[in-house]
Design an enzyme around this catalytic site. Structure first.
Site, PDB file in Angstrom:
ATOM      1  N   GLY A  14       0.826  -1.214   0.000  1.00  0.00           N
ATOM      2  CA  GLY A  14       0.000   0.000   0.000  1.00  0.00           C
ATOM      3  C   GLY A  14       0.852   1.252   0.000  1.00  0.00           C
ATOM      4  N   ALA A  15       1.998   1.180  -0.681  1.00  0.00           N
ATOM      5  CA  ALA A  15       2.974   2.275  -0.615  1.00  0.00           C
ATOM      6  C   ALA A  15       2.770   3.307  -1.715  1.00  0.00           C
ATOM      7  CB  ALA A  15       4.400   1.715  -0.673  1.00  0.00           C
ATOM      8  N   VAL A  64      -2.369  -7.329  -2.467  1.00  0.00           N
ATOM      9  CA  VAL A  64      -2.049  -8.232  -1.342  1.00  0.00           C
ATOM     10  C   VAL A  64      -3.070  -9.340  -1.143  1.00  0.00           C
ATOM     11  CG1 VAL A  64      -0.674  -6.556  -0.056  1.00  0.00           C
ATOM     12  CG2 VAL A  64      -3.150  -6.728   0.374  1.00  0.00           C
ATOM     13  N   ASN A  90       0.890  -2.415   5.240  1.00  0.00           N
ATOM     14  CA  ASN A  90       0.189  -1.156   5.476  1.00  0.00           C
ATOM     15  C   ASN A  90      -1.102  -1.053   4.670  1.00  0.00           C
ATOM     16  OD1 ASN A  90       0.110   1.998   5.742  1.00  0.00           O
ATOM     17  ND2 ASN A  90       0.217   1.578   3.553  1.00  0.00           N
ATOM     18  N   TYR A 157     -13.649  -1.354   9.727  1.00  0.00           N
ATOM     19  CA  TYR A 157     -12.236  -0.980   9.775  1.00  0.00           C
ATOM     20  C   TYR A 157     -11.671  -1.321  11.160  1.00  0.00           C
ATOM     21  CZ  TYR A 157      -8.176   2.169   9.468  1.00  0.00           C
ATOM     22  OH  TYR A 157      -6.914   2.706   9.463  1.00  0.00           O
TER      23      TYR A 157
END
Lengths: 254, 206
Positions: A14-15, A64, A90, A157
């Protein structure tokens, strides 16, 4: 390049944007060889920014939720850098900031959160272990106050972020004897969603800041990422199973 | 209105998931001993989620855990809790108590139980968020945390990281879980969003 992560290969999921991008930049600045994992082209921009800054980075397209994608990303680290020292999970669902009522939550939204945060963590952990074990490395995961104290607006979440804490604490115990550390960071950072919300409602910034003893919402690059770099570095070599809360004091551990 | 001497749960109607066998059955019996009537449909005063696929407690290193086992031990356990919460929201009709049984391995973490411990922590957050969202509906949501061995005695010991149980007597722990639920169910209670550890003093929150 010198720095606390010199010679270390670091993979960040998630970069492509937000906190993940800031972490990747900081790891690059700390001398790490950064593998920027992102399902979208914004990963290439993160990678270019690190290289422009004098660092070492490459982008690999990686969703992912796909074991094959994560496997390929780790292979890239091993091929280019001889191994993997730090796995940073992340990535979160793109629907992370979508408010929900628990009684109305549909499986579609639920699966979206679970697959990126939890299935993703499972893929990252099991794929990275052989390399992490070999290099005495570590894994980092991002959690949230929504996981620790529940959330009125973002219950799903909160569920997955809490589950990541159960995951990391257990994995820290499982991998400790192998010399691999597992930690979490719980950030309070200006996210793109928050910046948009503040643009719509300028008073929101003050309302948020009032709940933070240090009086402001953190900046991902300058406030959050250095704490992640610390946990990834040798300076944190005796720290495992912990949640480092980096939020200006909003949430205080009991 | 029950008299002062009536059992704590007299006149209360309780639904217990997993009451067909194992820990769920024992717990349902314990709640009955405290005066509850075990019901299968609304109206309900109390819903307890004690159901668990025992396969979720299969100990295995994460790196050796196949995708379908990860799903069964983690994601399916979480999803079952969501579905219980959603059903309870409807069945409680705007007032009552929902309790999740969440073994202490979530709080402490446990090697070779990574998927299940992750699910347990997720369920505790589910309970907290539900407590926040449903409080004004008159629905309270809490967790009770017994030792994991109570749910599956065959799961074996937690490992060298957890001390010997201070209280070894499983029936006593089961009765304590029922008693804690009865106290949580007290009319007018404001206790919600919390986890109460019932394990004889092994795990102590900071």
């Amino acid at each position: 390049m010198s720095g606390t992560l010199a010679g270390r290969a670091v993979l960040v999921t998630g970069a492509g944007a937000g906190v993940g991008r800031a972490i990747a930049l900081a790891c690059g600045r700390a001398g790490g060889d950064v593998v920027v994992a992102s399902p979208r082209e914004n990963g290439a921009e993160t990678s270019e920014a690190i290289v422009a800054d004098g660092g070492s980075a490459s982008w690999i397209r990686c969703d992912v939720t796909s074991q094959a994608d994560v496997g390929r990303a780790v292979e890239v680290a091993v091929e280019r850098h001889g191994g993997l020292d730090v796995m940073i999970h992340n990535a979160t669902s793109r629907r992370s900031s979508e408010p929900a009522r628990l009684e109305d939550v549909e499986l579609d939204l639920w699966r979206d959160h679970v697959s990126v945060s939890l299935t993703g963590a499972y893929h990252c952990a099991r794929t990275a272990l052989p390399s992490l074990r070999e290099r005495g490395g570590s894994m980092l995961l991002m959690t949230s106050p929504a996981g620790m104290e529940g959330s009125l607006m973002l219950p799903v979440y909160g569920v997955v972020k809490a589950a990541l804490r159960g995951f990391a604490k257990s994995l820290a115990r499982e991998w400790g004897p192998e010399g691999v550390r597992v930690n979490l960071v719980s950030p309070l950072a200006q996210t793109p969603a928050m910046v948009n919300a503040i643009r719509e409602d300028p008073a929101l910034a003050d309302r948020l800041a009032r709940r933070v003893p240090l009086g402001r919402v953190g900046d991902a690059e300058h406030d959050i990422a250095p704490a992640v770099v610390f946990l990834a570095s040798d300076a944190a070599r005796y720290i495992t199973g912990q949640t480092l809360v980096v939020d200006g004091g909003r949430f205080m551990n009991l | 209105m029950p008299s002062r001497d009536a059992p704590l749960l007299a006149g209360r109607s309780a639904f217990v998931t997993g009451r067909e066998s194992g820990f769920g059955r024992e717990l349902a019996l314990g709640l009955e001993d405290l005066g509850a009537s075990i019901a299968t449909e609304p109206p309900l005063d109390l819903v307890v989620h004690a159901d668990l696929d025992e396969a979720a407690l299969q100990r295995q290193a994460l790196a050796e855990t196949a995708a379908e086992d990860w799903d069964r031990r983690c994601e399916a356990v979480l999803q079952a809790a969501l579905q219980c919460a959603q059903s309870a929201f409807t069945a409680l009709r705007g007032r009552g108590l929902l309790v999740f049984v969440t073994p202490t391995v979530g709080i402490t973490g446990a090697p070779e139980l990574v998927p299940y411990a992750a699910a347990v922590e997720g369920i505790r957050a589910l309970a907290k968020s539900a407590a926040r969202q449903w409080g004004h509906h008159g629905i309270r949501v809490n967790c009770v945390a017994p030792p994991v061995e109570l749910l599956a005695p065959d799961a074996g010991r937690l490992g060298p990281d957890v001390a010997d149980r201070a209280l070894a007597d499983a029936p006593t722990v089961r009765d304590s879980v029922a008693s804690v639920i009865a106290l949580l169910a007290a009319p007018g209670s404001v206790v919600t969003g919390t986890t109460i550890v019932v394990d004889g003093g092994v795990v102590m929150a900071p």
